[in-house]
Design a protein around this motif. Structure first.
Motif, PDB file in Angstrom:
ATOM      1  N   LYS A   1       0.845  -1.192   0.000  1.00 44.50           N
ATOM      2  CA  LYS A   1       0.000   0.000   0.000  1.00 44.50           C
ATOM      3  C   LYS A   1       0.880   1.242   0.000  1.00 44.50           C
ATOM      4  O   LYS A   1       1.696   1.433   0.900  1.00 44.50           O
ATOM      5  CB  LYS A   1      -0.903  -0.004   1.234  1.00 44.50           C
ATOM      6  CG  LYS A   1      -1.713   1.268   1.429  1.00 44.50           C
ATOM      7  CD  LYS A   1      -2.540   1.177   2.702  1.00 44.50           C
ATOM      8  CE  LYS A   1      -3.312   2.460   2.962  1.00 44.50           C
ATOM      9  NZ  LYS A   1      -4.143   2.342   4.201  1.00 44.50           N
TER      10      LYS A   1
ATOM     11  N   GLU B   1      -8.781  -0.991   1.189  1.00 53.66           N
ATOM     12  CA  GLU B   1      -9.810  -0.085   1.678  1.00 53.66           C
ATOM     13  C   GLU B   1      -9.991   1.073   0.700  1.00 53.66           C
ATOM     14  O   GLU B   1      -9.086   1.397  -0.079  1.00 53.66           O
ATOM     15  CB  GLU B   1      -9.425   0.458   3.065  1.00 53.66           C
ATOM     16  CG  GLU B   1      -9.255  -0.643   4.119  1.00 53.66           C
ATOM     17  CD  GLU B   1      -8.761  -0.102   5.439  1.00 53.66           C
ATOM     18  OE1 GLU B   1      -8.494   1.132   5.508  1.00 53.66           O
ATOM     19  OE2 GLU B   1      -8.635  -0.876   6.401  1.00 53.66           O
ATOM     20  N   GLU B   2     -11.154   1.683   0.762  1.00 54.45           N
ATOM     21  CA  GLU B   2     -11.439   2.846  -0.087  1.00 54.45           C
ATOM     22  C   GLU B   2     -10.920   4.092   0.615  1.00 54.45           C
ATOM     23  O   GLU B   2     -11.687   4.870   1.195  1.00 54.45           O
ATOM     24  CB  GLU B   2     -12.949   2.945  -0.351  1.00 54.45           C
ATOM     25  CG  GLU B   2     -13.524   1.777  -1.124  1.00 54.45           C
ATOM     26  CD  GLU B   2     -12.986   1.705  -2.549  1.00 54.45           C
ATOM     27  OE1 GLU B   2     -12.627   2.763  -3.100  1.00 54.45           O
ATOM     28  OE2 GLU B   2     -12.942   0.594  -3.107  1.00 54.45           O
ATOM     29  N   ASP B   3      -9.612   4.286   0.614  1.00 50.33           N
ATOM     30  CA  ASP B   3      -9.008   5.405   1.334  1.00 50.33           C
ATOM     31  C   ASP B   3      -8.141   6.283   0.436  1.00 50.33           C
ATOM     32  O   ASP B   3      -7.386   7.132   0.929  1.00 50.33           O
ATOM     33  CB  ASP B   3      -8.178   4.894   2.515  1.00 50.33           C
ATOM     34  CG  ASP B   3      -7.103   3.902   2.087  1.00 50.33           C
ATOM     35  OD1 ASP B   3      -6.975   3.645   0.873  1.00 50.33           O
ATOM     36  OD2 ASP B   3      -6.398   3.375   2.971  1.00 50.33           O
ATOM     37  N   GLY B   4      -8.227   6.076  -0.874  1.00 49.40           N
ATOM     38  CA  GLY B   4      -7.460   6.894  -1.800  1.00 49.40           C
ATOM     39  C   GLY B   4      -6.037   6.442  -2.014  1.00 49.40           C
ATOM     40  O   GLY B   4      -5.342   6.984  -2.875  1.00 49.40           O
TER      41      GLY B   4
ATOM     42  N   LYS C   1      -2.882   3.809  -3.069  1.00 51.05           N
ATOM     43  CA  LYS C   1      -2.658   2.902  -4.189  1.00 51.05           C
ATOM     44  C   LYS C   1      -2.228   1.543  -3.645  1.00 51.05           C
ATOM     45  O   LYS C   1      -1.321   1.474  -2.802  1.00 51.05           O
ATOM     46  CB  LYS C   1      -1.595   3.455  -5.135  1.00 51.05           C
ATOM     47  CG  LYS C   1      -2.048   4.693  -5.892  1.00 51.05           C
ATOM     48  CD  LYS C   1      -1.014   5.112  -6.925  1.00 51.05           C
ATOM     49  CE  LYS C   1      -1.513   6.307  -7.736  1.00 51.05           C
ATOM     50  NZ  LYS C   1      -0.538   6.725  -8.772  1.00 51.05           N
TER      51      LYS C   1
ATOM     52  N   GLU D   1     -10.243  -6.848  -5.926  1.00 53.03           N
ATOM     53  CA  GLU D   1      -9.198  -6.283  -5.074  1.00 53.03           C
ATOM     54  C   GLU D   1      -7.904  -5.971  -5.821  1.00 53.03           C
ATOM     55  O   GLU D   1      -7.175  -5.074  -5.435  1.00 53.03           O
ATOM     56  CB  GLU D   1      -8.877  -7.251  -3.925  1.00 53.03           C
ATOM     57  CG  GLU D   1     -10.017  -7.426  -2.933  1.00 53.03           C
ATOM     58  CD  GLU D   1      -9.594  -8.264  -1.747  1.00 53.03           C
ATOM     59  OE1 GLU D   1      -8.599  -9.011  -1.869  1.00 53.03           O
ATOM     60  OE2 GLU D   1     -10.246  -8.174  -0.698  1.00 53.03           O
TER      61      GLU D   1
ATOM     62  N   SER E   1      -4.756  -4.836  -7.984  1.00 52.27           N
ATOM     63  CA  SER E   1      -4.342  -3.526  -8.472  1.00 52.27           C
ATOM     64  C   SER E   1      -2.834  -3.574  -8.723  1.00 52.27           C
ATOM     65  O   SER E   1      -2.107  -4.257  -7.996  1.00 52.27           O
ATOM     66  CB  SER E   1      -4.677  -2.462  -7.428  1.00 52.27           C
ATOM     67  OG  SER E   1      -4.256  -1.188  -7.842  1.00 52.27           O
TER      68      SER E   1
ATOM     69  N   ARG F   1     -12.924   0.875 -12.055  1.00 52.23           N
ATOM     70  CA  ARG F   1     -11.796   0.822 -11.133  1.00 52.23           C
ATOM     71  C   ARG F   1     -10.514   1.321 -11.780  1.00 52.23           C
ATOM     72  O   ARG F   1      -9.696   1.966 -11.132  1.00 52.23           O
ATOM     73  CB  ARG F   1     -11.586  -0.619 -10.632  1.00 52.23           C
ATOM     74  CG  ARG F   1     -12.687  -1.126  -9.693  1.00 52.23           C
ATOM     75  CD  ARG F   1     -12.210  -2.333  -8.912  1.00 52.23           C
ATOM     76  NE  ARG F   1     -11.037  -1.988  -8.138  1.00 52.23           N
ATOM     77  CZ  ARG F   1      -9.967  -2.773  -8.000  1.00 52.23           C
ATOM     78  NH1 ARG F   1      -9.922  -3.938  -8.616  1.00 52.23           N
ATOM     79  NH2 ARG F   1      -8.941  -2.393  -7.272  1.00 52.23           N
TER      80      ARG F   1
END
Length: 593
Positions: A100, A116-119, A121, A300, A302, A327
């Motif tokens: 992360k 998590e959706e926290d901005g 990467k 999930e 990325s 996404r």
């Protein structure tokens, strides 16, 4: 409680959504649909698993959604929450780690277990901890992001040791230039995405510029970065055609209830990693398995590539394609290639998935947990999973010397120390020979061997019933099944035929056992042929022990020796024309095998 009836269904809208088949409070199955009304009603006209779900369920819940993407996300969450028995579940309880890159003025790189959706990467998942450690070590050592200042970043009075070692720009004490720090972040993103060719060219330019300005210490630091990147991406990643760009490709292998799905990530023409999932579910189709993998992984994973290569077509991929587009912020194509380099990538993925599956099967055999044993229990309705299996075969040598051979498996593995053979008295009647062999196995010299949990008879219904009569005469009740040659059909004493795909682990196990029993008998006949041939050859002038062994190794038996040309025999190493003539004359008077 009875099964739910079509007339008892709640009013269903003709919109996208998720439906839950339930038995009491237990969720049996979670599914998504473009049209809830049409999809649920189809269960009452289907066959196989869908029909059984509708018959077993006592109720139905549904949730309408705005679109297919929302239905896909809700389906995935409900499956994770309820773990329904009829759904395909590829993931276990553990969460594979991600890297992360935090979203803050001075980002740091963390190892996390959840997206998590926290901005921030996220990069991953990493199913192999070693791969994650290697790339994290590379970034920590050669790219000076902050390390242990906490998240969010906490202010410190003094810089830590990483600053003194040149591995951190120390933003926690106000020493980092924001522009220079963001440049490091951009380089780390390129590393994590596997896009290093441009980064290497950029670093080489900066190294030359630093050397031109006589900043040799800075040039040496950049040189170390370049060497580390080349070493990492040159040895730990397999190179393909750079023109392939960024893509994922998948392979699937199946053996009965066991399946392996593998996904390979290609970035800038290099394979960055492989993700593998194992599934064990008897009734799942290949399409259900692949769809479950795609859903679980890409919700999930990325960063997302612009292209995903699938091994075969799937229905209703529009929702997943739209989710991936949202996404990624661009189109993500899902394609089944038919030819060329991309089709060869799929062949590679399937080959490696099959190797992984074979490895898993062998590991289970070593543990005594061969999946075919559970399959046999279910197929034959046995009260317990069989452990000791015995395979029986009757063979003969040109109608004579009938032999009953026994092969023994325990836990799905051959136990060759307990293989046995016995000469039979029966004449040319195959059924009588089988009955004699089985009866003597349990009443004669082999009766002290442990009793098997299941018998495999090499033959059809006649041999199976002959073996059943022998067991009754011996006062035993042991389950047995026959395996007919050619079509590989299982036959029960009641005459029931069970036809299984050749990939079914239960059938694979029985074929292996049958072949072992057959080879055990063949080895006996080969031994007898050799003994008889040696006896015949020992009386021929000029044919000593060395020449006898040579001839039998080359031709196997007297029949082939008799048919061999004289000139060919004379040219053999160690032979002569005179010895070859003596051999041909002697064999003309003998009855060859």
């Amino acid at each position: 409680m009875g099964s739910v009836r079509l007339s008892e269904l709640p009013p269903l809208p003709e919109t996208p959504g998720v439906y839950l088949w339930k038995r009491g409070e237990e969720v049996l199955y979670v599914g998504k649909a473009k049209n809830l009304r049409a999809r649920v009603r189809s269960y009452f006209h289907a066959e196989g698993k869908a029909r059984r779900i509708a018959e077993e369920a006592t109720g139905l819940d549904f949730i309408a959604t705005r679109d297919e993407v929302e239905a896909l996300l809700l389906e995935a969450n409900l499956i994770k929450a309820h773990r329904p028995p009829y759904n395909v579940l590829l993931k276990d309880d553990k969460h594979y780690p991600f890297l992360k890159l935090t979203q803050e003025p001075f980002p740091t790189l963390l190892v996390v277990r959840r997206v998590e959706e926290d901005g921030a990467k996220y990069y991953g998942p990493f199913p192999e901890a070693g791969a994650l450690r290697r790339i994290k070590t590379l970034v920590d050592r050669y790219f000076p992001l902050r390390k242990n200042s906490g998240y969010p970043m906490k202010k410190r009075r003094y810089p830590c040791l990483n600053y003194s070692m040149g591995r951190c720009l120390a933003p926690c004490v106000g020493k980092a230039d924001p522009k220079a720090y963001q440049e490091v972040v951009r380089q780390v993103e390129a590393v994590l995405e596997g896009k290093v060719d441009g980064l290497l060219a950029e670093l080489e330019g900066k190294m030359r510029e630093a050397a031109r300005r006589l900043e040799f210490e800075r040039a040496a630091e950049i040189r170390d970065q370049i060497e580390a990147l080349r070493a990492f991406f040159g040895t730990s990643q397999q190179a393909f055609d750079p023109e392939l760009g960024d893509l994922d490709f998948l392979g699937l292998a199946r053996s009965g209830s066991l399946a392996v799905v593998q996904l390979y990530q290609v970035r800038s023409g290099r394979i960055l990693g492989r993700i593998s999932r194992l599934l064990e579910k008897e009734e799942a189709t290949d399409e259900e398995i692949l769809w479950a993998f795609l859903r679980d992984h890409y919700l999930e994973a990325s960063p997302l590539p612009p292209l995903v290569l699938l091994p075969f077509p799937l229905e209703d991929l529009e929702g997943l394609a739209e989710l991936l587009r949202r996404r990624a912020g661009r189109k993500v194509e899902l394609r089944v290639p038919q030819r060329g380099e991309k089709a060869r990538l799929l062949e590679l993925a399937e080959k490696n998935a099959r190797l992984a599956l074979e490895t898993e099967l062998k590991a289970r055999e070593r543990r005594g947990d061969h999946p075919g044993l559970k399959g046999l229990q279910d197929l034959l309705g046995l009260s317990a999973r069989p452990f000791r299996l015995e395979g029986y075969d009757v063979s003969h040598l040109q109608g004579e010397a009938r032999v009953f051979s026994v092969a023994v498996f325990e836990g799905g593995r051959p136990k060759k120390a307990e293989y046995r053979r016995m000469r039979l008295k029966a004449g040319n009647d195959d059924y009588q020979a089988m009955e004699e062999g089985v009866y003597r196995r349990f009443t004669g010299s082999l009766r002290e061997m442990p009793l098997p949990d299941l018998l495999l008879i090499d033959g059809g219904l006649g041999q199976v019933r002959a073996a059943q009569r022998a067991l009754e005469r011996a006062g035993l009740r042991i389950p047995l099944v026959g395996l007919a040659k050619g079509e590989e059909v299982l036959i029960t004493p009641e005459g029931r035929e069970l036809r299984l795909p050749l990939t079914h682990p239960a059938l694979r196990l029985l074929i292996h056992l049958r072949d072992e029993a057959h080879q055990n008998g063949l080895r006996y006949h080969q031994k007898k042929r050799t003994e008889k041939a040696l006896k015949v050859l020992s009386g021929i002038p000029g044919i000593g022990e060395k020449r006898r062994r040579l001839l039998l190794e080359r031709y196997g038996g007297l029949r082939a020796l008799r048919e061999a040309p004289l000139e060919e025999l004379a040219r053999l190493p160690g032979m002569s024309l005179k010895a070859a003539q003596a051999l041909k004359e002697a064999l003309g008077e003998k009855d060859p095998l």
